[in-house]
Motif scaffolding. Structure first.
Motif, mmCIF file in Angstrom:
data_model
loop_
_atom_site.group_PDB
_atom_site.id
_atom_site.type_symbol
_atom_site.label_atom_id
_atom_site.label_comp_id
_atom_site.label_asym_id
_atom_site.label_seq_id
_atom_site.Cartn_x
_atom_site.Cartn_y
_atom_site.Cartn_z
ATOM 1 N N THR A 1 0.840 -1.196 0.000
ATOM 2 C CA THR A 1 0.000 0.000 0.000
ATOM 3 C C THR A 1 0.875 1.246 0.000
ATOM 4 O O THR A 1 1.581 1.532 0.965
ATOM 5 C CB THR A 1 -0.916 0.011 1.230
ATOM 6 N N PHE A 2 0.825 1.950 -1.108
ATOM 7 C CA PHE A 2 1.712 3.092 -1.333
ATOM 8 C C PHE A 2 1.561 4.152 -0.252
ATOM 9 O O PHE A 2 2.550 4.741 0.196
ATOM 10 C CB PHE A 2 1.394 3.672 -2.709
ATOM 11 N N SER A 3 0.345 4.375 0.177
ATOM 12 C CA SER A 3 0.100 5.446 1.142
ATOM 13 C C SER A 3 0.671 5.140 2.524
ATOM 14 O O SER A 3 0.657 5.997 3.398
ATOM 15 C CB SER A 3 -1.404 5.733 1.240
ATOM 16 N N ASN A 4 1.171 3.938 2.721
ATOM 17 C CA ASN A 4 1.805 3.592 3.999
ATOM 18 C C ASN A 4 3.260 4.039 4.069
ATOM 19 O O ASN A 4 3.904 3.885 5.113
ATOM 20 C CB ASN A 4 1.765 2.084 4.224
ATOM 21 N N TYR A 5 3.773 4.594 2.974
ATOM 22 C CA TYR A 5 5.195 4.854 2.889
ATOM 23 C C TYR A 5 5.515 6.325 2.678
ATOM 24 O O TYR A 5 4.910 6.992 1.833
ATOM 25 C CB TYR A 5 5.817 4.048 1.743
ATOM 26 N N ALA A 6 6.479 6.783 3.451
ATOM 27 C CA ALA A 6 7.114 8.043 3.115
ATOM 28 C C ALA A 6 7.959 7.806 1.874
ATOM 29 O O ALA A 6 8.513 6.722 1.678
ATOM 30 C CB ALA A 6 7.987 8.522 4.270
ATOM 31 N N MET A 7 8.043 8.826 1.021
ATOM 32 C CA MET A 7 8.778 8.686 -0.229
ATOM 33 C C MET A 7 9.827 9.776 -0.336
ATOM 34 O O MET A 7 9.559 10.938 -0.013
ATOM 35 C CB MET A 7 7.823 8.782 -1.411
ATOM 36 N N GLY A 8 10.989 9.383 -0.800
ATOM 37 C CA GLY A 8 12.063 10.353 -0.944
ATOM 38 C C GLY A 8 12.759 10.236 -2.281
ATOM 39 O O GLY A 8 12.664 9.216 -2.964
ATOM 40 N N TRP A 9 13.423 11.320 -2.656
ATOM 41 C CA TRP A 9 14.303 11.341 -3.820
ATOM 42 C C TRP A 9 15.722 11.637 -3.335
ATOM 43 O O TRP A 9 15.931 12.562 -2.536
ATOM 44 C CB TRP A 9 13.876 12.397 -4.823
ATOM 45 N N PHE A 10 16.649 10.862 -3.831
ATOM 46 C CA PHE A 10 18.063 11.044 -3.552
ATOM 47 C C PHE A 10 18.802 11.089 -4.876
ATOM 48 O O PHE A 10 18.254 10.712 -5.917
ATOM 49 C CB PHE A 10 18.586 9.884 -2.693
ATOM 50 N N ARG A 11 20.055 11.521 -4.840
ATOM 51 C CA ARG A 11 20.836 11.530 -6.070
ATOM 52 C C ARG A 11 22.279 11.185 -5.750
ATOM 53 O O ARG A 11 22.752 11.384 -4.626
ATOM 54 C CB ARG A 11 20.721 12.872 -6.769
#
Length: 126
Positions: free
Chosen positions: A28-38
């Motif tokens: 379930t996507f909404s259960n997760y914090a999402m981040g972008w890294f590089r």
């Protein structure tokens, strides 16, 4: 398990824009914090921006404030990174990552994220 697939990278001139997407599947996507890294060649992976599970809180690295914007569509299981006013120093492989419940102050910490995509190359020419 969460599978993450980034897309939208490419070659752009300085001052241009790109929009990265990260599609998630498996949980379930909404259960997760999402981040972008590089990660640039020869450098360590660094935090760019992240969003809490609901999207109500976001946290930006200082060097991308007012240029990059994170958004998420929980109905589409997708997180986006809109990148404007790109600079050559933004050249890197960009990764999306998923974590569980992360308090906003911990969003920049790589250790908070359990799942990672394969990355998408962004190259900004001068």
């Amino acid at each position: 398990q969460v599978q993450l697939v980034e897309s939208g990278g490419g070659l752009v001139q300085a001052g241009g824009s790109l929009r990265l997407s990260c599609a998630a599947s498996g949980r379930t996507f909404s259960n997760y914090a999402m981040g972008w890294f590089r990660q640039a060649p020869g450098k360590e992976r660094e935090f760019v921006v992240a969003s809490t599970r609901s999207g109500g809180n976001t946290y930006y690295a200082e060097f991308v404030k007012d240029r990059f914007t994170i958004s998420r569509d929980n109905a589409k299981n997708t997180v986006y990174l809109q990148m404007n006013s790109l600079k050559p120093e933004d050249t890197a492989v960009y990764y999306c990552a998923a974590g569980g419940t992360i308090v906003p102050s911990n969003l920049p910490a790589i250790s908070q994220y359990s799942f990672w995509g394969q990355g998408t190359q962004v190259t900004v020419s001068s």
